[in-house]
Write a protein that holds these residues in place. Sequence first.
Motif, PDB file in Angstrom:
ATOM      1  N   LEU A 458      37.675  32.650  44.174  1.00  0.00           N
ATOM      2  CA  LEU A 458      36.942  31.637  43.406  1.00  0.00           C
ATOM      3  C   LEU A 458      35.649  32.181  42.802  1.00  0.00           C
ATOM      4  O   LEU A 458      35.130  31.621  41.840  1.00  0.00           O
ATOM      5  CB  LEU A 458      36.604  30.440  44.304  1.00  0.00           C
ATOM      6  CG  LEU A 458      37.771  29.521  44.682  1.00  0.00           C
ATOM      7  CD1 LEU A 458      37.322  28.537  45.755  1.00  0.00           C
ATOM      8  CD2 LEU A 458      38.288  28.781  43.468  1.00  0.00           C
ATOM      9  N   SER A 459      35.114  33.254  43.356  1.00  0.00           N
ATOM     10  CA  SER A 459      33.799  33.738  42.933  1.00  0.00           C
ATOM     11  C   SER A 459      33.775  34.122  41.459  1.00  0.00           C
ATOM     12  O   SER A 459      32.857  33.751  40.721  1.00  0.00           O
ATOM     13  CB  SER A 459      33.370  34.920  43.802  1.00  0.00           C
ATOM     14  OG  SER A 459      34.325  35.963  43.724  1.00  0.00           O
ATOM     15  N   VAL A 460      34.793  34.865  41.004  1.00  0.00           N
ATOM     16  CA  VAL A 460      34.812  35.312  39.611  1.00  0.00           C
ATOM     17  C   VAL A 460      35.065  34.156  38.638  1.00  0.00           C
ATOM     18  O   VAL A 460      34.290  33.958  37.701  1.00  0.00           O
ATOM     19  CB  VAL A 460      35.849  36.438  39.408  1.00  0.00           C
ATOM     20  CG1 VAL A 460      35.965  36.788  37.921  1.00  0.00           C
ATOM     21  CG2 VAL A 460      35.453  37.670  40.205  1.00  0.00           C
ATOM     22  N   PRO A 461      36.146  33.354  38.824  1.00  0.00           N
ATOM     23  CA  PRO A 461      36.384  32.296  37.833  1.00  0.00           C
ATOM     24  C   PRO A 461      35.274  31.256  37.759  1.00  0.00           C
ATOM     25  O   PRO A 461      34.981  30.749  36.678  1.00  0.00           O
ATOM     26  CB  PRO A 461      37.708  31.666  38.295  1.00  0.00           C
ATOM     27  CG  PRO A 461      37.903  32.088  39.700  1.00  0.00           C
ATOM     28  CD  PRO A 461      37.236  33.412  39.823  1.00  0.00           C
ATOM     29  N   PHE A 462      34.627  30.936  38.895  1.00  0.00           N
ATOM     30  CA  PHE A 462      33.582  29.911  38.831  1.00  0.00           C
ATOM     31  C   PHE A 462      32.288  30.453  38.223  1.00  0.00           C
ATOM     32  O   PHE A 462      31.665  29.792  37.390  1.00  0.00           O
ATOM     33  CB  PHE A 462      33.332  29.312  40.216  1.00  0.00           C
ATOM     34  CG  PHE A 462      34.155  28.087  40.476  1.00  0.00           C
ATOM     35  CD1 PHE A 462      33.695  26.837  40.133  1.00  0.00           C
ATOM     36  CD2 PHE A 462      35.416  28.205  41.023  1.00  0.00           C
ATOM     37  CE1 PHE A 462      34.464  25.716  40.348  1.00  0.00           C
ATOM     38  CE2 PHE A 462      36.198  27.089  41.238  1.00  0.00           C
ATOM     39  CZ  PHE A 462      35.722  25.835  40.898  1.00  0.00           C
ATOM     40  N   ALA A 463      31.889  31.650  38.634  1.00  0.00           N
ATOM     41  CA  ALA A 463      30.660  32.224  38.063  1.00  0.00           C
ATOM     42  C   ALA A 463      30.842  32.505  36.579  1.00  0.00           C
ATOM     43  O   ALA A 463      30.028  32.100  35.739  1.00  0.00           O
ATOM     44  CB  ALA A 463      30.289  33.499  38.806  1.00  0.00           C
ATOM     45  N   PHE A 464      31.924  33.180  36.232  1.00  0.00           N
ATOM     46  CA  PHE A 464      32.170  33.506  34.834  1.00  0.00           C
ATOM     47  C   PHE A 464      32.619  32.277  34.043  1.00  0.00           C
ATOM     48  O   PHE A 464      32.381  32.182  32.847  1.00  0.00           O
ATOM     49  CB  PHE A 464      33.224  34.610  34.732  1.00  0.00           C
ATOM     50  CG  PHE A 464      32.675  35.996  34.991  1.00  0.00           C
ATOM     51  CD1 PHE A 464      31.338  36.172  35.333  1.00  0.00           C
ATOM     52  CD2 PHE A 464      33.486  37.111  34.907  1.00  0.00           C
ATOM     53  CE1 PHE A 464      30.817  37.445  35.571  1.00  0.00           C
ATOM     54  CE2 PHE A 464      32.978  38.384  35.133  1.00  0.00           C
ATOM     55  CZ  PHE A 464      31.647  38.549  35.473  1.00  0.00           C
ATOM     56  N   GLY A 465      33.283  31.351  34.728  1.00  0.00           N
ATOM     57  CA  GLY A 465      33.695  30.118  34.053  1.00  0.00           C
ATOM     58  C   GLY A 465      32.493  29.300  33.608  1.00  0.00           C
ATOM     59  O   GLY A 465      32.450  28.798  32.480  1.00  0.00           O
ATOM     60  N   HIS A 466      31.505  29.149  34.501  1.00  0.00           N
ATOM     61  CA  HIS A 466      30.271  28.438  34.137  1.00  0.00           C
ATOM     62  C   HIS A 466      29.516  29.179  33.036  1.00  0.00           C
ATOM     63  O   HIS A 466      28.972  28.564  32.111  1.00  0.00           O
ATOM     64  CB  HIS A 466      29.371  28.277  35.362  1.00  0.00           C
ATOM     65  CG  HIS A 466      29.694  27.076  36.200  1.00  0.00           C
ATOM     66  ND1 HIS A 466      29.514  25.788  35.740  1.00  0.00           N
ATOM     67  CD2 HIS A 466      30.188  26.960  37.454  1.00  0.00           C
ATOM     68  CE1 HIS A 466      29.886  24.937  36.683  1.00  0.00           C
ATOM     69  NE2 HIS A 466      30.304  25.623  37.726  1.00  0.00           N
ATOM     70  N   THR A 467      29.499  30.498  33.151  1.00  0.00           N
ATOM     71  CA  THR A 467      28.827  31.300  32.126  1.00  0.00           C
ATOM     72  C   THR A 467      29.490  31.101  30.773  1.00  0.00           C
ATOM     73  O   THR A 467      28.819  30.912  29.746  1.00  0.00           O
ATOM     74  CB  THR A 467      28.862  32.788  32.510  1.00  0.00           C
ATOM     75  OG1 THR A 467      28.258  32.962  33.789  1.00  0.00           O
ATOM     76  CG2 THR A 467      28.120  33.631  31.486  1.00  0.00           C
ATOM     77  N   SER A 468      30.821  31.136  30.770  1.00  0.00           N
ATOM     78  CA  SER A 468      31.573  30.939  29.526  1.00  0.00           C
ATOM     79  C   SER A 468      31.328  29.552  28.947  1.00  0.00           C
ATOM     80  O   SER A 468      31.181  29.380  27.728  1.00  0.00           O
ATOM     81  CB  SER A 468      33.071  31.143  29.796  1.00  0.00           C
ATOM     82  OG  SER A 468      33.825  30.910  28.635  1.00  0.00           O
ATOM     83  N   ARG A 469      31.260  28.534  29.831  1.00  0.00           N
ATOM     84  CA  ARG A 469      31.035  27.160  29.365  1.00  0.00           C
ATOM     85  C   ARG A 469      29.657  27.021  28.727  1.00  0.00           C
ATOM     86  O   ARG A 469      29.514  26.388  27.671  1.00  0.00           O
ATOM     87  CB  ARG A 469      31.162  26.206  30.557  1.00  0.00           C
ATOM     88  CG  ARG A 469      30.916  24.742  30.214  1.00  0.00           C
ATOM     89  CD  ARG A 469      31.076  23.884  31.454  1.00  0.00           C
ATOM     90  NE  ARG A 469      30.154  24.272  32.508  1.00  0.00           N
ATOM     91  CZ  ARG A 469      28.889  23.871  32.576  1.00  0.00           C
ATOM     92  NH1 ARG A 469      28.384  23.071  31.648  1.00  0.00           N
ATOM     93  NH2 ARG A 469      28.102  24.259  33.571  1.00  0.00           N
ATOM     94  N   ILE A 470      28.649  27.615  29.347  1.00  0.00           N
ATOM     95  CA  ILE A 470      27.288  27.525  28.808  1.00  0.00           C
ATOM     96  C   ILE A 470      27.189  28.274  27.473  1.00  0.00           C
ATOM     97  O   ILE A 470      26.563  27.798  26.528  1.00  0.00           O
ATOM     98  CB  ILE A 470      26.271  28.078  29.822  1.00  0.00           C
ATOM     99  CG1 ILE A 470      26.182  27.127  31.024  1.00  0.00           C
ATOM    100  CG2 ILE A 470      24.901  28.254  29.187  1.00  0.00           C
ATOM    101  CD1 ILE A 470      25.423  27.669  32.201  1.00  0.00           C
TER     102      ILE A 470
END
Length: 790
Positions: A458-470
């Motif tokens: 979960l660490s990669v998709p959530f950290a990078f997912g939030h980054t991508s969303r912002i």
Amino acid sequence: MSKTCYHCGSPSQTWVQHDGKDFCCDGCVMVYDILKEKEMGTYYDINKAPGIRKKAVSAEYYDYLDQEDIKKSVLDFYDGSVARVKLYIPSIHCSSCIWLIENLQQLHSGVINSSVNFNRREASITFNEEEIKLSELMALLSSINYKPHIKTEEQKKAVKKSRKLIVKLGVAGFVFGNVMLLSFPDYLSEDVALHPELIGLFKWISWFLSIPVMVYSGNEYFITAWKNLRKKLISIDLPIAIGILAIFLRSTYEIVTSTGPGYLDSLTGLVFFLLIGKWYQAKTYEALSFDNDFSSYFPLGITRIKDNEESIVPINQLESGDKISVRNGEIIPADATLLSLGASIDYSFITGESVPVRKNKGDLIYAGGRVIGNALFLKVEKKVETGYLAELWKEKTDKESKESMLSVTLDAVSKYFTIAILLIATLTGLYWLWTDPSKAVLAFTSVLIIACPCALALSVPFAFGHTSRIMGKNNFYLKLTAVIEGLTKTNTIVFDKTGTLTDPDAFEVEYYGKELDHFNSSLIKSLAHQSRHPLSKALFQHLKDAGEFEVLDFKESEGAGVEAVIMTHKVRLGSASYTGNKKEGMHEAAKVYISVDGNQLGYFVIHNFYRPNWKEMLASVQESSDVHVLSGDNDAEREVLEQELKNKSNLHFFQSPKDKQKYVADLKKQGKYVMMLGDGMNDVAALKEANVGIAVADDVYQFSPSSDAIINASELVRLLKFIRFARSAKKIVYLAISISFLYNVIGMYYAVAGQLSPLFAAVLMPLSSASVVVFTSLSVMLVAKKRQLV
């Protein structure tokens, strides 16, 4: 106080007075009249100046949609009379837009109903084909300035795939919530616990509810793990699949034997969190289509001439030797020979060169050229899929599938992680089988359960997912979260000039020659207003303060110039030879020469217009990266660009698409990690070749090349800020991975010791996943605030 258009709110230098109101153009007047005639003036009460200004599209433009094969591929439902279509309309931007589109039936009785999904900019329209054809519906939307984007079959498949993920997430979320509720009695003390038979019933209900999560919501982890094993590969999906299976089997055993409550709440919770991670990864890709086929830029149909009769056919049915007609503003879909006497072709879509090219009868015109001026007749030389444009698009590189090094690292770690866990679990089971057989199965399965690397995954998709969303909220859209890591490693940046550093729809104009008085300026402006040529438009805007006269006997010689009689004077604009002037210079910016009654007055030099703050942007990225600039144009802008580049040898003109690709490839061979920024079809090969390919677009919803990311041109000045934000996100990922490993170590200690109670596992497992999610989400938000991105 400056005026704005009553309909679209645009500022303007020329005004159309109508019905006591100010409009910027006749198109806005037309939309206003349509709404007034249909008594839909409420549109303007919802928002002030809500209209979007777009180029008008003629009804004939959509004739190809009435072709039966094309129509069936576009419509979602059709029974011979009633039809339903779903359209992507990027210009939907406010509540008044929604109101107008959902009231289309007031504009035409053939529309039965329509609804809008604002977040997706989609309109679903049901209409009666006997009253309004599909082509007429498209023209109706265009006439009110909501030009639709027609989805291809590939785009529809992508949407269906995304919906399937949402359904899986919904199933997992529903089951997780209910199983948590049914498991609640297990967390109570014996004093307040429910009757044992009722608790047993709850356990069986939870077991039946968890089956859809195993076989449907979480099936991809098992499928992927199995496929990789068949290829002798071990990815992070394998330990996750083993952990999920161990939890389910252990829970089934405890429920059947009534020896424990099982871990079904943890199981369903883990799958739910994992699917949220997948959803984050897919969210941005759903908003934009980065992998449109080259034919997505063509109309679905084209006018073919056979036996002196015209018919609309799908472009994939074109054969060598077919004769076709291509109208003004349309893109030529196949390599073809020009049958008309002459033509002006805009190749900026392919080459980046902003000045139209003159073609004569018999010349070969490559696919991707846009017609300027009169409709052309051509003979097809190659099929659409074998033409120059198709070959340019299809050029593959070894980096077309870009993969995150973090994901690669996690997969590499998972190989040894899986082996280690299986070894530890086996040794633990054998130890307890020797010392206390009653704990052997408990300890063996406990190790497999607690070692499930869900928090790690979960660490990669959530950290990078939030980054991508912002980043997406700041008009910087990433195709894959792997691009974030690519941004952190970039040390060389290559810019395409035309359309990237410059605005393709704006120019800077300078005049050289005899002084122009107001009268002569008005003559030139009046003539320039009659032509659709980009240079004529630039002159018209430049001379906005001059007057305008009636124009008689207007003539346009394609590729040469225009002439007319204005106020009894014969005025010519165009090339030096056309106007009788002496040509000045060779490789300079585009020039428009002037003659009035045969007298040569001088010429206008038309330069590219650079985007706001482009100098500041170049200066900022040169602090940490080696910057290069490539251009398909001539070298007229050399002096301007050399002043802004630290290394003047990094500036190159007359670059073809293959030249740009080779240039990027050579930089990579030197060991540099290359980011390429470009805007057109001519940059596709270079964007693919680069480690990170970013398309720069004025309208990110309309322009979707095969790139890794799309950035709105207005946000280009913040490029360095995005790079630094990506670097911070990568550090957060490493911290999250460390936290997840810490949980595994703590849990493993108790599992090996045979002290892992069901309650401890039930709390620790979802806690580890939830804490990683919370940590990454909050950390990314704090960094985003620090970078002023939220």
